[in-house]
Each structure stands twice: as C-alpha cells, then as structure tokens.
Design a protein around this motif. Sequence first.
Motif, PDB file in Angstrom:
ATOM      1  N   SER A 100      -1.050  -8.350  -0.767  1.00  0.00           N
ATOM      2  CA  SER A 100       0.083  -9.073  -0.205  1.00  0.00           C
ATOM      3  C   SER A 100       0.836  -9.795  -1.307  1.00  0.00           C
ATOM      4  O   SER A 100       0.241 -10.485  -2.123  1.00  0.00           O
ATOM      5  CB  SER A 100      -0.405 -10.087   0.831  1.00  0.00           C
ATOM      6  N   VAL A 101       2.134  -9.592  -1.348  1.00  0.00           N
ATOM      7  CA  VAL A 101       2.950 -10.239  -2.362  1.00  0.00           C
ATOM      8  C   VAL A 101       4.234 -10.767  -1.735  1.00  0.00           C
ATOM      9  O   VAL A 101       4.632 -10.366  -0.648  1.00  0.00           O
ATOM     10  CB  VAL A 101       3.339  -9.259  -3.493  1.00  0.00           C
ATOM     11  N   GLU A 119      -4.473   3.542 -10.085  1.00  0.00           N
ATOM     12  CA  GLU A 119      -3.180   2.905 -10.246  1.00  0.00           C
ATOM     13  C   GLU A 119      -2.381   2.819  -8.947  1.00  0.00           C
ATOM     14  O   GLU A 119      -1.300   2.274  -8.933  1.00  0.00           O
ATOM     15  CB  GLU A 119      -2.357   3.639 -11.317  1.00  0.00           C
ATOM     16  N   GLU A 120      -2.895   3.353  -7.886  1.00  0.00           N
ATOM     17  CA  GLU A 120      -2.173   3.315  -6.619  1.00  0.00           C
ATOM     18  C   GLU A 120      -2.712   2.212  -5.726  1.00  0.00           C
ATOM     19  O   GLU A 120      -3.917   2.115  -5.495  1.00  0.00           O
ATOM     20  CB  GLU A 120      -2.281   4.653  -5.885  1.00  0.00           C
ATOM     21  N   LYS A 121      -1.811   1.372  -5.249  1.00  0.00           N
ATOM     22  CA  LYS A 121      -2.186   0.298  -4.348  1.00  0.00           C
ATOM     23  C   LYS A 121      -1.164   0.233  -3.217  1.00  0.00           C
ATOM     24  O   LYS A 121      -0.045   0.703  -3.356  1.00  0.00           O
ATOM     25  CB  LYS A 121      -2.237  -1.042  -5.078  1.00  0.00           C
ATOM     26  N   GLU A 159       1.250  -1.060  -9.613  1.00  0.00           N
ATOM     27  CA  GLU A 159       1.529  -2.493  -9.700  1.00  0.00           C
ATOM     28  C   GLU A 159       2.672  -2.761 -10.667  1.00  0.00           C
ATOM     29  O   GLU A 159       2.628  -2.371 -11.837  1.00  0.00           O
ATOM     30  CB  GLU A 159       0.284  -3.252 -10.157  1.00  0.00           C
ATOM     31  N   ASP A 160       3.720  -3.377 -10.163  1.00  0.00           N
ATOM     32  CA  ASP A 160       4.907  -3.712 -10.953  1.00  0.00           C
ATOM     33  C   ASP A 160       5.607  -4.866 -10.244  1.00  0.00           C
ATOM     34  O   ASP A 160       6.366  -4.658  -9.299  1.00  0.00           O
ATOM     35  CB  ASP A 160       5.826  -2.487 -11.067  1.00  0.00           C
ATOM     36  N   GLN A 161       5.346  -6.087 -10.677  1.00  0.00           N
ATOM     37  CA  GLN A 161       5.853  -7.262  -9.977  1.00  0.00           C
ATOM     38  C   GLN A 161       7.381  -7.305  -9.936  1.00  0.00           C
ATOM     39  O   GLN A 161       7.969  -7.701  -8.923  1.00  0.00           O
ATOM     40  CB  GLN A 161       5.300  -8.534 -10.633  1.00  0.00           C
ATOM     41  N   ASP A 162       8.022  -6.903 -11.017  1.00  0.00           N
ATOM     42  CA  ASP A 162       9.489  -6.905 -11.027  1.00  0.00           C
ATOM     43  C   ASP A 162      10.041  -5.920  -9.995  1.00  0.00           C
ATOM     44  O   ASP A 162      11.003  -6.232  -9.275  1.00  0.00           O
ATOM     45  CB  ASP A 162      10.012  -6.556 -12.418  1.00  0.00           C
ATOM     46  N   ARG A 163       9.429  -4.744  -9.936  1.00  0.00           N
ATOM     47  CA  ARG A 163       9.894  -3.740  -8.976  1.00  0.00           C
ATOM     48  C   ARG A 163       9.659  -4.217  -7.547  1.00  0.00           C
ATOM     49  O   ARG A 163      10.511  -4.029  -6.672  1.00  0.00           O
ATOM     50  CB  ARG A 163       9.174  -2.422  -9.216  1.00  0.00           C
TER      51      ARG A 163
END
Length: 349
Positions: free
Chosen positions: A4-5, A33-35, A56-60
């Motif tokens: 959750s983000v 690498e898949e979440k 995982e890529d917070q900016d994206r």
Amino acid sequence: MTFSVLRPVRVVLASAFLVLAVAALAGCSFEEEEKVWEISGPVFGTQYHINVVLKEDQDRLENLANGIEEVLEDIDASMSTWRNDSELSRFNRLDDQSKWTGISRSLYEVLATAKKVSELTGGAFDVTVGPVVNLWGFGPDARPEEVPTEDELSSLLAVIGHDKLALKDEPPALRADPNQYIDLSAIAKGYGVDAVSRFIESEGISAFLVEIGGEVRVSGRKPGGEAWRLAIEAPVTGRRQINRVVALEDQAMATSGDYRNYYESEGKRFSHTIDPKSGKPITHHLASVSVIAEDCMTADALATAFNVMGYEQAQELATRENIAAYFIVRGEGGFQTDYTPAFSSFLAN
C-alpha cells in the motif's frame, strides 16, 4: 502480499461483490521484481481501490496516483449531480434545453451508452428518472417526510423519459424536450472505472484491477499467472458474505442490488432502485444481479436495468442477448441463484 502506497488510510471495500485481490494475493509467490501496489482514495461519495502490477518505482507510483486523481476529478466535474458547477448540472439548469448544447466527448459517450441500454431494456434504464429518485429521497435532496403521492409521481412520469433526449455526435451535443433532469449515478461509476483503466494502460501497465464503489475492471493477470478473482456478495443486510467467486482476465463486472441503499417508513422498506415505468421502488424478489461485460460502463447500466426488470424478464433478455449475468433471488427457503450460459465460463472452482 499487496503493498500500500500513497494513501494514509486503507478503507474496507464497500461493494456488492468483494474484490478478492487483497486476500488472494496474500498467498501468491511473486517474481522478485513484480509487486502489486494499491492506490486508494475517496471519490463520487464512495471509495476507489486500484491494484497495479509493476516494479517498485516510487516516482512512477506517485505520478500514477496523481494521474488517476486527475481523471476522476474530470469525470466528477463533468457528470456529478451533487456539484452545482458540473457540466451536467449546468445543462440540468438550462431554461431551454430544446436547443443543441455542446457537451464534452466523455459526457456524450456515457449518454450514448445509456441510450443503447435504455432501448435494449425497453426503458428499464432511464437517466431522466432523476426527479423521481430525488422525490423518494435518494438524490441530493433530503429524504421526504412522507412517501410521494400518486399525483406527485404521475405528474413527473408524464414529462420524463429517455426518449426525450437527443444526441449529436459531431460535434458532441445534447438537447431535451421538454426540459429534463439527467442523473448518471447508475452509469458514471462504471465509466470512471473504464476511464481510469484507459489511463493506466496509457502508462504502459498491462496488469491491474480498478474498483470504484463496487464496480470493477481487470486487465491481464496477477504475478504468477493467475486470473483476478472477484467475489459476488450474498445480499445479506448488515454483514459480508460471499455467494460465488468468479475469475476474470480482461473483463469488467458490476452488481446492482436492493439490500444496501434503502430506508424504511411506516413499516415498509423502500429500495433506492426506482422503476422508471411506475416511478416506485422495486418490490420483486430479485435481490442482486451481477453482469460481466467488456467495459464497466455497460456492465453498470445493464446491472441496474436488470435489477429494475426483475428476474424473469432480465434472465430472458440476458440469455437472448448472450449477456453474462448472475442472479440471486429471494425464495421461501432462502436465496436461490441462477446465471446465463454466457456467465458460466467465468465461475471459479
């Protein structure tokens, strides 16, 4: 598990069928690498929950969340009857709706689909029934102190009707004669699901689940290759109970029922689903109907129409038109279920 983000509060799904993604994914084994990331928030007086499969890529993820918010805000600004400044509210307030009025492409698409479903279902779906919905206290207006009289209903039914609306494609335009109050609450959430889905696809994401207030659309598969699993909820008031589970890959599903939104007056129960022909809340034994379609807007409108029609008429029409529909009917011994041949391939073991 899910990740959750971007939203500080996780809200339990308030849907007529519970999305099993969260629970089902908890036991999955993912590639390194898949979440599955969840983005959620408030919209249209309800909540949206979106699961996307990506690295995982917070900016994206932040850009994706912001983009989803913009899509939903645009729809709300166009189609809400709860906002005085929305495109639809402005049309509803026009002194003379008989002249062609330019409208956005998105509003045209929703009205065009509504027109098709109205014609298919013999008027069981009708976006002009808003004044009657409001009269019963299920719209922006306060609940009435007394149940509407026959004279009040007759006066409204005499002037409303889906056939009072006319659309023009190029450029998109709308007119009504006589003036109408259009309410898109039975189709706009489905359109919102589709619009968000298109945005996510435009961002290069092929596996996702989009849910808004119980209307769902999925694309691709979960990590590990499993289809997305959704639960059709039993129409039991006051608690959550699964009736049946379906597995979807590139479809949408919507459910309409009479067991969540209702009120009681003088010992009688009044459903929020209004029959456009009688102007009264439905009273038949169909408790819930779920429809699977390629797009959520169509599924949303059809589920509402079938709920208005009742089990016998809806089942006959859905079977004839090869529509995937699942019915839960109240019987003397409890709930009974039935589904059309087109629905059978989606049932999970």
